[in-house]
Design a protein around this motif. Sequence first.
Motif, short mmCIF file in Angstrom:
data_model
loop_
_atom_site.label_atom_id
_atom_site.label_comp_id
_atom_site.label_asym_id
_atom_site.label_seq_id
_atom_site.Cartn_x
_atom_site.Cartn_y
_atom_site.Cartn_z
N GLY A 41 0.82 -1.22 0.00
CA GLY A 41 0.00 0.00 0.00
C GLY A 41 0.85 1.26 0.00
N PHE A 42 1.84 1.32 0.87
CA PHE A 42 2.72 2.49 0.91
C PHE A 42 3.62 2.56 -0.31
N ALA A 43 4.19 1.42 -0.70
CA ALA A 43 5.15 1.40 -1.81
C ALA A 43 4.51 1.77 -3.14
N THR A 44 3.19 1.61 -3.26
CA THR A 44 2.50 1.99 -4.49
C THR A 44 1.87 3.38 -4.39
N GLY A 45 2.00 4.02 -3.23
CA GLY A 45 1.47 5.37 -3.05
C GLY A 45 0.01 5.40 -2.62
N LYS A 46 -0.54 4.28 -2.24
CA LYS A 46 -1.96 4.21 -1.84
C LYS A 46 -2.18 4.41 -0.35
N ALA A 47 -1.10 4.34 0.43
CA ALA A 47 -1.19 4.56 1.88
C ALA A 47 -0.20 5.65 2.26
N PRO A 48 -0.55 6.50 3.24
CA PRO A 48 0.32 7.63 3.59
C PRO A 48 1.61 7.25 4.30
N THR A 49 1.59 6.14 5.01
CA THR A 49 2.78 5.69 5.75
C THR A 49 2.85 4.16 5.72
N PRO A 50 4.03 3.60 5.94
CA PRO A 50 4.11 2.14 6.06
C PRO A 50 3.38 1.69 7.33
N THR A 51 2.66 0.61 7.24
CA THR A 51 1.93 0.10 8.41
C THR A 51 2.89 -0.56 9.39
N SER A 52 2.41 -0.78 10.60
CA SER A 52 3.24 -1.47 11.59
C SER A 52 3.51 -2.90 11.14
N PHE A 56 8.46 6.11 -3.03
CA PHE A 56 7.90 5.58 -1.79
C PHE A 56 8.75 4.43 -1.24
N LEU A 57 9.18 3.57 -2.14
CA LEU A 57 9.98 2.41 -1.75
C LEU A 57 11.24 2.82 -0.99
N VAL A 103 19.54 -1.19 5.92
CA VAL A 103 19.57 -2.14 4.82
C VAL A 103 20.99 -2.34 4.31
N GLY A 104 21.76 -1.27 4.21
CA GLY A 104 23.15 -1.37 3.77
C GLY A 104 23.34 -1.25 2.27
N PHE A 105 22.27 -0.98 1.54
CA PHE A 105 22.35 -0.73 0.10
C PHE A 105 21.14 0.12 -0.30
N PRO A 106 21.22 0.81 -1.43
CA PRO A 106 20.10 1.66 -1.85
C PRO A 106 18.85 0.83 -2.15
N VAL A 107 17.74 1.23 -1.60
CA VAL A 107 16.48 0.53 -1.84
C VAL A 107 15.79 1.20 -3.02
N SER A 108 15.80 0.51 -4.13
CA SER A 108 15.26 1.04 -5.37
C SER A 108 14.98 -0.10 -6.34
N THR A 109 14.05 0.11 -7.24
CA THR A 109 13.80 -0.90 -8.26
C THR A 109 14.97 -0.96 -9.24
N ALA A 110 15.83 0.04 -9.20
CA ALA A 110 17.00 0.08 -10.09
C ALA A 110 18.26 -0.51 -9.46
N THR A 111 18.19 -0.93 -8.21
CA THR A 111 19.34 -1.51 -7.53
C THR A 111 19.82 -2.76 -8.24
N ASN A 112 21.13 -2.87 -8.45
CA ASN A 112 21.72 -4.07 -9.02
C ASN A 112 22.00 -5.03 -7.86
N CYS A 113 21.16 -6.01 -7.70
CA CYS A 113 21.25 -6.93 -6.57
C CYS A 113 22.58 -7.68 -6.52
N GLU A 114 23.20 -7.89 -7.67
CA GLU A 114 24.44 -8.66 -7.71
C GLU A 114 25.63 -7.89 -7.17
N THR A 115 25.51 -6.57 -6.98
CA THR A 115 26.63 -5.78 -6.46
C THR A 115 26.54 -5.59 -4.95
N ILE A 116 25.51 -6.12 -4.33
CA ILE A 116 25.35 -6.00 -2.88
C ILE A 116 26.43 -6.82 -2.18
N HIS A 117 26.99 -6.25 -1.13
CA HIS A 117 28.01 -6.98 -0.37
C HIS A 117 27.77 -6.84 1.11
#
Length: 116
Positions: free
Chosen positions: A40-51, A90-91, A102-116
Amino acid sequence: MKNLFFSMVFMVSLIFFLANVSEAAIACGTVDAKAAACVGFATGKAPTPTSACCSGLQQLAQSVKTVDDKKAICRCLKAGAKSLGVQDRFLSKIPSACGIKVGFPVSTATNCETIH
């Protein structure tokens, strides 16, 4: 005697195989279940992340044991984000809103293979 030797080798090999399988990276089903309340929050349908969102992600973060776990979680979240219409603006706010490092940028564009 020869059959006993091969049976023992097989059993030892099977035990090592099963031990490695049990240490496999976190499954997407687990990731999806823990992150479902964040949609809900990540798609912009909720104002804040829920508990429930924050709790699920905190549980997920605590389950990370290896870099492969981080990469697996990243890949699962990216796959789900594409199909759900998640928006980066939102994400990217979820970790700080939930108090999660998290230790890495949270984005749909994040290259998961470069996470360390």
